[in-house]
Design a protein around this motif. Structure first.
Motif, PDB file in Angstrom:
ATOM      1  N   GLY A  20       8.221   1.529   6.273  1.00 59.52           N
ATOM      2  CA  GLY A  20       7.625   0.273   5.850  1.00 59.52           C
ATOM      3  C   GLY A  20       6.245   0.493   5.274  1.00 59.52           C
ATOM      4  O   GLY A  20       5.620   1.538   5.505  1.00 59.52           O
ATOM      5  N   GLN A  21       5.784  -0.471   4.502  1.00 59.18           N
ATOM      6  CA  GLN A  21       4.464  -0.362   3.888  1.00 59.18           C
ATOM      7  C   GLN A  21       3.801  -1.725   3.866  1.00 59.18           C
ATOM      8  O   GLN A  21       4.438  -2.760   3.634  1.00 59.18           O
ATOM      9  CB  GLN A  21       4.572   0.188   2.465  1.00 59.18           C
ATOM     10  CG  GLN A  21       3.228   0.474   1.797  1.00 59.18           C
ATOM     11  CD  GLN A  21       3.361   1.298   0.529  1.00 59.18           C
ATOM     12  OE1 GLN A  21       4.460   1.723   0.163  1.00 59.18           O
ATOM     13  NE2 GLN A  21       2.250   1.541  -0.149  1.00 59.18           N
ATOM     14  N   LEU A  22       2.482  -1.738   4.125  1.00 58.19           N
ATOM     15  CA  LEU A  22       1.660  -2.944   4.085  1.00 58.19           C
ATOM     16  C   LEU A  22       0.620  -2.806   2.986  1.00 58.19           C
ATOM     17  O   LEU A  22       0.167  -1.702   2.679  1.00 58.19           O
ATOM     18  CB  LEU A  22       0.960  -3.168   5.426  1.00 58.19           C
ATOM     19  CG  LEU A  22       1.836  -3.336   6.667  1.00 58.19           C
ATOM     20  CD1 LEU A  22       0.960  -3.377   7.920  1.00 58.19           C
ATOM     21  CD2 LEU A  22       2.676  -4.592   6.563  1.00 58.19           C
ATOM     22  N   GLY A  23       0.219  -3.925   2.403  1.00 61.08           N
ATOM     23  CA  GLY A  23      -0.811  -3.872   1.383  1.00 61.08           C
ATOM     24  C   GLY A  23      -1.678  -5.114   1.390  1.00 61.08           C
ATOM     25  O   GLY A  23      -1.290  -6.175   1.905  1.00 61.08           O
ATOM     26  N   TRP A  24      -2.858  -4.978   0.814  1.00 58.47           N
ATOM     27  CA  TRP A  24      -3.837  -6.068   0.735  1.00 58.47           C
ATOM     28  C   TRP A  24      -4.546  -5.990  -0.601  1.00 58.47           C
ATOM     29  O   TRP A  24      -4.860  -4.893  -1.098  1.00 58.47           O
ATOM     30  CB  TRP A  24      -4.820  -5.948   1.887  1.00 58.47           C
ATOM     31  CG  TRP A  24      -6.037  -6.834   1.816  1.00 58.47           C
ATOM     32  CD1 TRP A  24      -6.109  -8.173   2.079  1.00 58.47           C
ATOM     33  CD2 TRP A  24      -7.368  -6.432   1.452  1.00 58.47           C
ATOM     34  NE1 TRP A  24      -7.395  -8.635   1.908  1.00 58.47           N
ATOM     35  CE2 TRP A  24      -8.190  -7.578   1.528  1.00 58.47           C
ATOM     36  CE3 TRP A  24      -7.933  -5.209   1.081  1.00 58.47           C
ATOM     37  CZ2 TRP A  24      -9.554  -7.535   1.238  1.00 58.47           C
ATOM     38  CZ3 TRP A  24      -9.288  -5.160   0.790  1.00 58.47           C
ATOM     39  CH2 TRP A  24     -10.091  -6.320   0.874  1.00 58.47           C
ATOM     40  N   VAL A  33     -10.058  -5.375  -5.389  1.00 56.64           N
ATOM     41  CA  VAL A  33     -10.094  -4.329  -4.364  1.00 56.64           C
ATOM     42  C   VAL A  33      -8.753  -4.333  -3.645  1.00 56.64           C
ATOM     43  O   VAL A  33      -8.180  -5.405  -3.385  1.00 56.64           O
ATOM     44  CB  VAL A  33     -11.242  -4.576  -3.357  1.00 56.64           C
ATOM     45  CG1 VAL A  33     -11.262  -3.491  -2.283  1.00 56.64           C
ATOM     46  CG2 VAL A  33     -12.582  -4.621  -4.084  1.00 56.64           C
ATOM     47  N   GLY A  34      -8.237  -3.149  -3.313  1.00 56.03           N
ATOM     48  CA  GLY A  34      -6.945  -3.066  -2.638  1.00 56.03           C
ATOM     49  C   GLY A  34      -6.911  -1.984  -1.580  1.00 56.03           C
ATOM     50  O   GLY A  34      -7.709  -1.045  -1.606  1.00 56.03           O
ATOM     51  N   ALA A  35      -5.986  -2.114  -0.653  1.00 56.18           N
ATOM     52  CA  ALA A  35      -5.761  -1.112   0.373  1.00 56.18           C
ATOM     53  C   ALA A  35      -4.296  -1.136   0.771  1.00 56.18           C
ATOM     54  O   ALA A  35      -3.634  -2.181   0.675  1.00 56.18           O
ATOM     55  CB  ALA A  35      -6.656  -1.350   1.597  1.00 56.18           C
ATOM     56  N   THR A  36      -3.790   0.005   1.240  1.00 57.55           N
ATOM     57  CA  THR A  36      -2.383   0.083   1.621  1.00 57.55           C
ATOM     58  C   THR A  36      -2.178   1.119   2.718  1.00 57.55           C
ATOM     59  O   THR A  36      -2.960   2.074   2.847  1.00 57.55           O
ATOM     60  CB  THR A  36      -1.508   0.421   0.396  1.00 57.55           C
ATOM     61  OG1 THR A  36      -0.130   0.300   0.746  1.00 57.55           O
ATOM     62  CG2 THR A  36      -1.777   1.832  -0.104  1.00 57.55           C
ATOM     63  N   MET A  39       3.688   9.758   6.031  1.00 56.69           N
ATOM     64  CA  MET A  39       2.813   8.603   6.184  1.00 56.69           C
ATOM     65  C   MET A  39       1.660   8.743   5.193  1.00 56.69           C
ATOM     66  O   MET A  39       1.197   9.847   4.917  1.00 56.69           O
ATOM     67  CB  MET A  39       2.278   8.545   7.616  1.00 56.69           C
ATOM     68  CG  MET A  39       1.274   7.420   7.873  1.00 56.69           C
ATOM     69  SD  MET A  39      -0.447   7.852   7.524  1.00 56.69           S
ATOM     70  CE  MET A  39      -0.840   8.866   8.952  1.00 56.69           C
ATOM     71  N   HIS A  40       1.222   7.621   4.618  1.00 50.79           N
ATOM     72  CA  HIS A  40       0.055   7.695   3.742  1.00 50.79           C
ATOM     73  C   HIS A  40      -0.747   6.405   3.810  1.00 50.79           C
ATOM     74  O   HIS A  40      -0.252   5.350   4.233  1.00 50.79           O
ATOM     75  CB  HIS A  40       0.457   8.017   2.295  1.00 50.79           C
ATOM     76  CG  HIS A  40       1.192   6.924   1.592  1.00 50.79           C
ATOM     77  ND1 HIS A  40       2.558   6.904   1.439  1.00 50.79           N
ATOM     78  CD2 HIS A  40       0.748   5.797   0.971  1.00 50.79           C
ATOM     79  CE1 HIS A  40       2.920   5.840   0.762  1.00 50.79           C
ATOM     80  NE2 HIS A  40       1.857   5.145   0.471  1.00 50.79           N
ATOM     81  N   PHE A  41      -2.005   6.505   3.418  1.00 46.79           N
ATOM     82  CA  PHE A  41      -2.860   5.322   3.322  1.00 46.79           C
ATOM     83  C   PHE A  41      -3.851   5.546   2.182  1.00 46.79           C
ATOM     84  O   PHE A  41      -4.114   6.683   1.770  1.00 46.79           O
ATOM     85  CB  PHE A  41      -3.596   5.039   4.639  1.00 46.79           C
ATOM     86  CG  PHE A  41      -4.461   6.161   5.132  1.00 46.79           C
ATOM     87  CD1 PHE A  41      -5.748   6.349   4.653  1.00 46.79           C
ATOM     88  CD2 PHE A  41      -3.982   7.046   6.085  1.00 46.79           C
ATOM     89  CE1 PHE A  41      -6.549   7.386   5.116  1.00 46.79           C
ATOM     90  CE2 PHE A  41      -4.764   8.091   6.554  1.00 46.79           C
ATOM     91  CZ  PHE A  41      -6.057   8.265   6.075  1.00 46.79           C
ATOM     92  N   GLY A  42      -4.379   4.438   1.659  1.00 44.88           N
ATOM     93  CA  GLY A  42      -5.317   4.570   0.556  1.00 44.88           C
ATOM     94  C   GLY A  42      -6.029   3.272   0.259  1.00 44.88           C
ATOM     95  O   GLY A  42      -5.704   2.207   0.798  1.00 44.88           O
ATOM     96  N   ALA A  43      -7.012   3.369  -0.624  1.00 48.79           N
ATOM     97  CA  ALA A  43      -7.784   2.216  -1.064  1.00 48.79           C
ATOM     98  C   ALA A  43      -8.162   2.403  -2.522  1.00 48.79           C
ATOM     99  O   ALA A  43      -8.231   3.539  -3.020  1.00 48.79           O
ATOM    100  CB  ALA A  43      -9.043   2.040  -0.211  1.00 48.79           C
ATOM    101  N   GLY A  44      -8.391   1.292  -3.206  1.00 50.65           N
ATOM    102  CA  GLY A  44      -8.730   1.388  -4.613  1.00 50.65           C
ATOM    103  C   GLY A  44      -9.564   0.218  -5.078  1.00 50.65           C
ATOM    104  O   GLY A  44      -9.690  -0.802  -4.395  1.00 50.65           O
ATOM    105  N   ILE A  45     -10.128   0.382  -6.278  1.00 53.85           N
ATOM    106  CA  ILE A  45     -10.915  -0.679  -6.898  1.00 53.85           C
ATOM    107  C   ILE A  45     -10.636  -0.678  -8.394  1.00 53.85           C
ATOM    108  O   ILE A  45     -10.441   0.385  -9.000  1.00 53.85           O
ATOM    109  CB  ILE A  45     -12.428  -0.498  -6.614  1.00 53.85           C
ATOM    110  CG1 ILE A  45     -13.210  -1.678  -7.189  1.00 53.85           C
ATOM    111  CG2 ILE A  45     -12.939   0.832  -7.157  1.00 53.85           C
ATOM    112  CD1 ILE A  45     -14.671  -1.693  -6.750  1.00 53.85           C
ATOM    113  N   ALA A  46     -10.578  -1.852  -8.985  1.00 54.59           N
ATOM    114  CA  ALA A  46     -10.446  -2.011 -10.429  1.00 54.59           C
ATOM    115  C   ALA A  46     -11.559  -2.929 -10.912  1.00 54.59           C
ATOM    116  O   ALA A  46     -11.844  -3.955 -10.286  1.00 54.59           O
ATOM    117  CB  ALA A  46      -9.081  -2.594 -10.792  1.00 54.59           C
TER     118      ALA A  46
END
Length: 392
Positions: free
Chosen positions: A206-210, A220-223, A252-259
């Motif tokens: 499963g995966q969650l995101g914001w 701004v995002g994160a997952t 398993m992975h996680f990350g964050a980003g910005i545009a």
């Protein structure tokens, strides 16, 4: 939307699933591609805060909230050349592969606050030397193939005026084959492991995101994604994968980003992504010994006019293997981890998009040390991506 609008996602999803079943894959960051979605692939994979199509749930499920009603279908063709000096002087092996990696998806806006959709994407690795790993032992030709197709049904919800959450189930189907594998026997001599042919397994995760859009020019995002747990690959749990009960999982992975959009025609994007290979069979220290990866992705997109968009990007990561690990990884070779990319889109009057991207991976050469002394590896990789996006 009329009834044809609802039938279009079904056609796209069915076509993508058939392609997944018949294709072999080869990856860049371990078993994973640099970017999922042709538009993201043209921007070095930077996509956690910049959803551009209905493959977005592969990068951040919350991104589906911003792509509207659409369907997408694409192919990333991975061109890989792998050379290895194997064990004894003069014994050189070469693997050359062109692997199509299909992807696609659809998304439907149910209400101003809710979307439902599905992303389809693939991961894997492959090598085919078309000769035995060592001469004179009666071995089969050395080759391997790991293919994992992931279907990610996704729901998003707008929690405030400018923030969104998304959740995806990840349902995976895996095919694996390894042939011509050589391993040391108890007396120190080399012997061939049995060839179990192509075996299949199913997996789930499963995966969650914001996503948060504090202004018109910043997103701004994160997952976070769980490991995709798989069932056992019949037969391989008795030898090659006996340390992990015959299972090969996605990490398993996680990350964050910005545009950021400093100009109406210009978008800049950056991501940080962590892949936890140590939590999978490929990270077992006694065998493949893949290291965790920290990936930094950067991209830019410029709208020349209403029809044309051009893109460029880069992805920088540490290599999954070290110099002491070339021997056990001679059938994987997924060691290219630094890439530069370009891409473009053309939009027709009916808003249908044609997308293309090209990725060049910096060549990698590793001289084996320790348990891998005499196993020297060199690999070159590029990726050509094409796709179509259909708003409805």
């Amino acid at each position: 939307m009329d009834s044809r609008s609802f039938s279009l996602p079904i056609v796209v999803a069915s076509g993508a699933l058939m392609l997944f079943h018949t294709s072999a894959t080869y990856a860049l960051n371990g078993t994973e591609l640099t970017g999922y979605g042709v538009q993201a692939a043209g921007m070095g994979g930077a996509s956690i805060a910049l959803p551009q199509d209905s493959v977005a749930a592969a990068n951040n499920p919350a991104g589906m909230a911003l792509v509207g009603n659409r369907a997408d279908l694409g192919l990333q063709f991975v061109l890989n050349s792998l050379n290895i000096d194997y064990a004894v002087p003069g014994n050189s092996l070469h693997s050359g592969i062109v692997a199509p990696v299909p992807e696609g998806g659809f998304n439907i806006v149910v209400s101003p606050d809710v979307t439902v959709g599905m992303s389809l994407f693939g991961m894997g690795l492959a090598a085919n030397y078309k000769q035995p790993a060592l001469p004179g032992l009666g071995l089969a030709n050395a080759k391997s193939s790991l293919q994992m197709a992931v279907v990610a049904p996704t729901v998003t919800y707008r929690v405030t005026q400018n923030s969104y959450v998304g959740v995806s189930a990840q349902i995976a189907y895996e095919l694996f084959e390894a042939q011509g594998v050589v391993a040391p026997s108890s007396d120190g001599s080399l012997s061939a492991l049995p060839n179990h042919g192509t075996r299949s397994a199913f997996g789930y995760g499963g995966q969650l995101g914001w996503l948060w859009t504090p202004s018109d020019i910043v997103t701004v995002g994160a997952t976070f994604a769980s490991k995709i747990n798989t069932s056992a690959l019949s037969g391989y749990g008795n030898d090659l994968l006996n340390y992990n009960a015959g299972k090969l999982e996605a990490p398993m992975h996680f990350g964050a980003g910005i545009a950021v959009r400093p100009l109406q025609s210009l978008t800049l994007s950056a991501d940080y992504l962590h892949l936890n290979w140590r939590s999978t069979a490929l990270g077992d220290a006694a065998t493949f010994n893949w290291k965790n990866q920290d990936i930094f992705r950067f991209g830019a997109a410029y709208d020349i006019n209403s029809r044309w968009t051009v893109r460029a990007g880069a992805s920088l990561a540490n290599c999954v293997i070290g110099s002491a690990d070339t021997a056990p990884n001679f059938l994987s070779g997924g060691v290219n981890s630094k890439a530069v990319t370009v891409g473009a889109s053309y939009r027709f009057a009916n808003h249908v998009e044609l997308n293309a991207a090209y990725e060049y991976d910096l060549p990698v050469g590793i001289v084996g040390t320790g348990r891998s002394r005499g196993f020297n590896l060199e690999t070159r990789t590029s990726v050509v991506s094409v796709g179509v996006g259909i708003p409805f």
